[in-house]
Design a protein around this motif. Structure first.
Motif, PDB file in Angstrom:
ATOM      1  N   GLU A   1       0.768  -1.275   0.013  1.00 54.30           N
ATOM      2  CA  GLU A   1      -0.060   0.064   0.044  1.00 54.30           C
ATOM      3  C   GLU A   1       1.020   1.191   0.183  1.00 54.30           C
ATOM      4  O   GLU A   1       0.570   2.338  -0.633  1.00 54.30           O
ATOM      5  N   LYS A   2       1.720   1.119   0.833  1.00 52.58           N
ATOM      6  CA  LYS A   2       2.869   2.360   0.918  1.00 52.58           C
ATOM      7  C   LYS A   2       3.449   2.724  -0.515  1.00 52.58           C
ATOM      8  O   LYS A   2       3.573   3.853  -0.760  1.00 52.58           O
ATOM      9  N   GLN A   3       3.957   1.588  -1.035  1.00 54.68           N
ATOM     10  CA  GLN A   3       4.625   1.868  -2.642  1.00 54.68           C
ATOM     11  C   GLN A   3       3.559   2.359  -3.685  1.00 54.68           C
ATOM     12  O   GLN A   3       3.969   3.229  -4.250  1.00 54.68           O
ATOM     13  N   LEU A   4       2.409   1.722  -3.576  1.00 52.78           N
ATOM     14  CA  LEU A   4       1.431   2.263  -4.661  1.00 52.78           C
ATOM     15  C   LEU A   4       0.966   3.590  -4.052  1.00 52.78           C
ATOM     16  O   LEU A   4       0.770   4.457  -5.000  1.00 52.78           O
ATOM     17  N   GLY A   5       0.800   3.772  -2.900  1.00 53.39           N
ATOM     18  CA  GLY A   5       0.404   5.342  -2.515  1.00 53.39           C
ATOM     19  C   GLY A   5       1.505   6.439  -2.674  1.00 53.39           C
ATOM     20  O   GLY A   5       1.014   7.548  -3.194  1.00 53.39           O
ATOM     21  N   ASP A   6       2.796   5.877  -2.813  1.00 51.43           N
ATOM     22  CA  ASP A   6       3.818   6.867  -3.001  1.00 51.43           C
ATOM     23  C   ASP A   6       3.654   7.220  -4.482  1.00 51.43           C
ATOM     24  O   ASP A   6       3.804   8.463  -4.784  1.00 51.43           O
ATOM     25  N   VAL A   7       3.662   6.322  -5.359  1.00 51.20           N
ATOM     26  CA  VAL A   7       3.759   6.656  -6.651  1.00 51.20           C
ATOM     27  C   VAL A   7       2.485   7.318  -7.008  1.00 51.20           C
ATOM     28  O   VAL A   7       2.502   8.153  -7.947  1.00 51.20           O
ATOM     29  N   MET A   8       1.369   6.817  -6.680  1.00 52.74           N
ATOM     30  CA  MET A   8      -0.032   7.552  -6.931  1.00 52.74           C
ATOM     31  C   MET A   8      -0.199   8.946  -6.602  1.00 52.74           C
ATOM     32  O   MET A   8      -0.377   9.797  -7.242  1.00 52.74           O
ATOM     33  N   MET A   9       0.786   9.195  -5.216  1.00 49.09           N
ATOM     34  CA  MET A   9       0.872  10.723  -5.001  1.00 49.09           C
ATOM     35  C   MET A   9       1.628  11.492  -5.732  1.00 49.09           C
ATOM     36  O   MET A   9       1.457  12.776  -6.220  1.00 49.09           O
ATOM     37  N   ARG A  10       2.851  10.997  -6.289  1.00 54.55           N
ATOM     38  CA  ARG A  10       3.841  11.637  -7.337  1.00 54.55           C
ATOM     39  C   ARG A  10       2.956  11.858  -8.442  1.00 54.55           C
ATOM     40  O   ARG A  10       3.231  12.705  -9.281  1.00 54.55           O
ATOM     41  N   GLN A  11       2.075  11.090  -9.023  1.00 58.59           N
ATOM     42  CA  GLN A  11       1.602  10.987 -10.266  1.00 58.59           C
ATOM     43  C   GLN A  11       0.462  12.127 -10.163  1.00 58.59           C
ATOM     44  O   GLN A  11       0.155  12.985 -10.977  1.00 58.59           O
TER      45      GLN A  11
ATOM     46  N   VAL B   1      -1.233   2.994  13.039  1.00 59.84           N
ATOM     47  CA  VAL B   1      -0.271   3.863  12.096  1.00 59.84           C
ATOM     48  C   VAL B   1       0.783   2.833  11.631  1.00 59.84           C
ATOM     49  O   VAL B   1       1.754   2.549  12.240  1.00 59.84           O
ATOM     50  N   LYS B   2       0.624   2.542  10.371  1.00 62.19           N
ATOM     51  CA  LYS B   2       1.691   1.522   9.908  1.00 62.19           C
ATOM     52  C   LYS B   2       2.840   2.292   8.909  1.00 62.19           C
ATOM     53  O   LYS B   2       3.460   1.640   8.152  1.00 62.19           O
ATOM     54  N   PHE B   3       2.524   3.595   8.639  1.00 64.22           N
ATOM     55  CA  PHE B   3       3.576   4.222   7.650  1.00 64.22           C
ATOM     56  C   PHE B   3       3.558   5.762   8.124  1.00 64.22           C
ATOM     57  O   PHE B   3       2.704   6.220   8.732  1.00 64.22           O
ATOM     58  N   PRO B   4       4.749   6.429   7.772  1.00 66.34           N
ATOM     59  CA  PRO B   4       4.545   7.924   7.753  1.00 66.34           C
ATOM     60  C   PRO B   4       3.544   8.686   7.180  1.00 66.34           C
ATOM     61  O   PRO B   4       3.396   8.007   6.011  1.00 66.34           O
TER      62      PRO B   4
ATOM     63  N   GLY C   1      -1.027   6.900   3.123  1.00 67.36           N
ATOM     64  CA  GLY C   1      -0.828   7.936   4.280  1.00 67.36           C
ATOM     65  C   GLY C   1      -0.630   9.111   3.614  1.00 67.36           C
ATOM     66  O   GLY C   1       0.051   9.938   4.239  1.00 67.36           O
ATOM     67  N   ASN C   2      -1.062   9.418   2.367  1.00 66.94           N
ATOM     68  CA  ASN C   2      -1.044  10.854   1.700  1.00 66.94           C
ATOM     69  C   ASN C   2      -2.409  11.230   1.788  1.00 66.94           C
ATOM     70  O   ASN C   2      -3.457  10.732   1.332  1.00 66.94           O
ATOM     71  N   ILE C   3      -2.376  12.458   2.303  1.00 66.89           N
ATOM     72  CA  ILE C   3      -3.717  13.387   2.481  1.00 66.89           C
ATOM     73  C   ILE C   3      -3.522  14.655   1.849  1.00 66.89           C
ATOM     74  O   ILE C   3      -2.572  15.233   2.075  1.00 66.89           O
ATOM     75  N   VAL C   4      -4.631  15.107   1.058  1.00 68.89           N
ATOM     76  CA  VAL C   4      -4.730  16.232   0.382  1.00 68.89           C
ATOM     77  C   VAL C   4      -5.780  17.039   0.685  1.00 68.89           C
ATOM     78  O   VAL C   4      -6.842  16.580   0.826  1.00 68.89           O
TER      79      VAL C   4
ATOM     80  N   VAL D   1      -7.382   6.404   6.636  1.00 63.67           N
ATOM     81  CA  VAL D   1      -6.111   5.522   6.216  1.00 63.67           C
ATOM     82  C   VAL D   1      -5.915   4.750   7.357  1.00 63.67           C
ATOM     83  O   VAL D   1      -5.609   3.841   7.104  1.00 63.67           O
ATOM     84  N   THR D   2      -5.881   5.050   8.502  1.00 67.19           N
ATOM     85  CA  THR D   2      -5.733   4.329   9.796  1.00 67.19           C
ATOM     86  C   THR D   2      -6.358   3.007   9.795  1.00 67.19           C
ATOM     87  O   THR D   2      -6.078   1.852  10.279  1.00 67.19           O
TER      88      THR D   2
END
Length: 484
Positions: A48-58, A89-92, A111-114, A140-141
């Motif tokens: 989830e963290k890997q996918l979330g990071d790339v989704m947020m960058r996109q 809480v599983k990630f920053p 864990g990306n919030i906008v 998220v939590t």
């Protein structure tokens, strides 16, 4: 930093002081890798963290993100204050702004919030704004998003690009976005609504507890709900927030009952909240002249002669090229609080507008010694160095900041401009590549690394190996995402 436009071959941005607003919805070759449904059936926290990071960058390449270090510092400090009180809480967590006057906020995987700037602009207290952020943290939590993705994957093939597209569409056009989500996944409308309502109620419950534990007023939740209901009642269309966060009467009543479990107490707004709100109103919510009229009216009201309203008026004067009026206000504020970052940022703009880059650098050097890793001070200092033609100092400051935190988009933008001014094209193209990487545009990022290699020269073995290693790392990351 004075407002100006930075244009390159790949992106057009505009900057207010140290606030950069990016809007590039039609970039080439920026589709995310296609990820099949089986990958989502077991969405572990790590995945989830890997996918979330790339989704947020996109997402950064698709929505008008606000890269304003003052606003960024405030939102992340406030958000993480509540995350520190959360369970499971599983990630920053990372918090971001979108330049949009509509009331809305959303959370993505990992864990990306906008938050929209409009959400803060309409809030009447810090606790009201915190209630929205606490709600998204709770989504998220409680893994609502991850569970939703897993559930949808069972109904057919699912791609990250499809999920991202629905999120973005729901942000820009909520009604179409929700329809797109349901149509693309082939889910029954009623079951999707029931699932959403269940999640919303749980996020409300957890969010209210988070707010109270973090020192905010839980009674702000039903107050904000009532405000949303009133605004929606008199609007031609339903508010964006209510499309993605359905608000029923039972939900409003439930939030009121939960808030009443806590003792009533006065919770004052922080000064940072009042200054950030003034900044949003001055530079992201109103046109300059309208904002100027707003703050003049507020200052004339009983009890309205506040530091926040004075600061907001100073920003509008500066943006209206009335630099001397802005300077008079900021100087008075700085006399009271010489180390206030909001006032330092505004005063830097004023000095640079007056051609006093060396004076700005001298002031910021002292602040930098006290706060070497603070992005507000460092980016202002680097900007002053660029204006003063001290390019090597700017490079030193920006590279150190990126070593401390490697996701500051504005630092990469400024670094690319600095290298171009120095005619160091190898590093210029590498900085451009880093910008593309920040938006998950892997093909373009790798292309620019190849261009950087062309400028390095064959004899510089160490630099060639370093850039080749970075290119290999990004290609490996792209391949791994494809296999998820």
């Amino acid at each position: 930093m004075k407002r100006f436009a930075v244009k390159t071959q790949f992106i057009t941005v505009s900057l207010f002081s140290l606030g950069l607003v990016l809007s590039s919805p039609t970039q080439a070759n920026n589709a995310l890798p296609d990820i099949g449904g089986n990958a989502f059936s077991t969405l572990t926290p790590d995945k989830e963290k890997q996918l979330g990071d790339v989704m947020m960058r996109q997402t950064k390449g698709q929505l008008p993100m606000v890269y304003d270090p003052l606003m960024d510092e405030y939102l992340n400090a406030m958000g993480n204050q509540m995350v520190a009180k959360a369970q499971d809480v599983k990630f920053p967590f990372r918090f971001y702004w979108v330049n949009d006057k509509n009331i809305n906020a959303f959370a993505t995987l990992g864990g990306n919030i906008v938050s929209h700037t409009g959400t803060l602009a309409v809030s009447d207290s810090e606790s009201e704004f915190a209630s929205v952020i606490a709600h998204e943290i709770s989504h998220v939590t409680q893994r609502h998003i991850a569970r939703s993705v897993e559930a949808r994957s069972e109904n057919g093939p699912l791609t990250m690009a499809g999920i991202l597209g629905s999120i973005l569409l729901a942000t820009v056009n909520p009604e179409a976005g929700m329809a797109g989500i349901m149509a693309s996944q082939g889910l029954a409308q009623q079951s999707a609504i029931n699932f959403t309502r269940s999640n919303e109620q749980e996020a409300d419950r957890i969010g209210i507890q988070l707010m109270a534990d973090a020192g905010y007023d839980p009674y702000a939740v039903p107050e904000f709900f009532n405000k949303l209901a009133e605004k929606s009642r008199f609007a031609n269309t339903q508010l964006a927030f209510l499309y993605t966060h359905p608000l029923s009467q039972s939900r409003v009543a439930d939030s009121r009952l939960r808030a009443e479990q806590f003792p009533k107490r006065f919770v004052a707004d922080s000064q940072d909240y009042t200054l950030v709100k003034a900044r949003v109103l001055a530079r992201y919510h109103y046109q300059t002249k309208d904002a100027q009229s707003y703050f003049l009216r507020k200052l004339a009201e009983p009890g309205g002669n506040t530091k926040a309203n004075q600061y907001g008026l100073a920003l509008t004067y500066f943006d209206d090229k009335q630099v001397e009026k802005a300077e008079q206000i900021i100087n008075k504020l700085r006399q009271q609080e010489p180390d206030n970052l909001f006032y330092i940022d505004a005063y830097t703009d004023i000095l640079l507008a007056q051609g006093k880059a060396e004076q700005a650098m001298s002031m910021l050097e002292q602040q930098y010694l006290l706060k070497p890793n603070n992005q507000v001070i460092t980016l202002n200092y680097a900007n002053a160095a660029i204006q003063g033609k001290a390019h090597r100092l700017a490079v030193h400051l920006l590279r150190n900041l990126l070593y401390y935190r490697n996701d500051i988009f504005l630092a990469y933008e400024m670094l690319a401009d600095t290298y171009k001014a120095m005619e160091d094209y190898a590093r210029y193209y590498e900085a451009r590549a880093d910008l593309y990487y920040q938006m998950a545009v892997y093909p373009k990022a790798i292309d620019d690394l190849n261009e950087a290699l062309n400028h390095v020269g064959k004899n510089n073995t160490l630099e060639n190996r370093r850039i080749e290693a970075k290119k290999k790392q990004w290609q490996t990351e792209l391949n791994r995402l494809k296999r998820l």
